[in-house]
Motif scaffolding. Sequence first.
Motif, short mmCIF file in Angstrom:
data_model
loop_
_atom_site.label_atom_id
_atom_site.label_comp_id
_atom_site.label_asym_id
_atom_site.label_seq_id
_atom_site.Cartn_x
_atom_site.Cartn_y
_atom_site.Cartn_z
N MET A 1 4.71 -6.28 2.10
CA MET A 1 3.87 -7.00 1.16
C MET A 1 3.57 -8.38 1.74
SD MET A 1 4.68 -7.94 -2.81
CE MET A 1 6.16 -8.87 -2.53
N ASP A 131 -0.90 -2.56 -7.43
CA ASP A 131 -0.48 -1.75 -6.27
C ASP A 131 -1.57 -1.76 -5.20
OD1 ASP A 131 1.94 -1.09 -7.46
OD2 ASP A 131 1.28 0.91 -8.10
N GLU A 132 -2.83 -1.62 -5.64
CA GLU A 132 -3.96 -1.64 -4.70
C GLU A 132 -4.06 -3.01 -4.01
OE1 GLU A 132 -8.84 -1.47 -4.81
OE2 GLU A 132 -7.73 -0.42 -6.38
N SER A 135 -1.19 -3.56 -1.49
CA SER A 135 -1.29 -2.75 -0.27
C SER A 135 -2.49 -3.16 0.59
CB SER A 135 -1.37 -1.26 -0.62
OG SER A 135 -2.59 -0.99 -1.28
N SER A 136 -3.30 -4.12 0.11
CA SER A 136 -4.51 -4.50 0.84
C SER A 136 -4.22 -5.30 2.10
CB SER A 136 -5.44 -5.31 -0.07
OG SER A 136 -4.91 -6.60 -0.31
N GLY A 137 -3.04 -5.95 2.15
CA GLY A 137 -2.70 -6.75 3.31
C GLY A 137 -3.30 -8.15 3.27
#
Length: 180
Positions: A1, A131-132, A135-137
């Motif tokens: 994360m 969550d999206e 996880s996008s970075g």
Amino acid sequence: MIIVKIGLVRHFKVKKEYPKGRRFSADEVTQWFQEYDLADIEMGSTDLGGTQWHRCFSSDMSRARRTAEHIYDGTVHAKSELREIPSPKFKTKLKFPFLGWAILIRFSWLFSRQTRSDIKNAEKRIAKILDEIMSSGEENVLIVSHAALMIYIRKELIRRGFKGPKLKIPKNGILHVYEN
């Protein structure tokens, strides 16, 4: 994360005054909320705190999407998951001042199975979108949404280890930053 900051902003003020001066039926209150959802906004400004926001998500409702497009210089990702929690529907012939309806709406989770269901659904939507985002970075993500939903977003961010300000009723166009 990798997320460092998540900024929450409530959409700009809606050009729809709260009704005053008489008692309103449940149907009139429902009609008012439908008009509110379609009303224009008063464009304003938002201090983004000098942070470079790498990505912006907003509710797909017009008032939030237009606010996000105004304050964020880049692509706005409009998401249905960030929509406001629907206002409860009341089945009564009683009439109350609008403030009375606002109080009933605020506490409807206590006596309305549908409101509790809508809140659970909103919490699932929030978890999905976070969550999206996680996880996008991306490092710094801006979210433009609605007052009640922001309270639940904050709750989920705190649960995930973020730190940031408490929210009662978020003011329009004000940035609230949460950091992990």
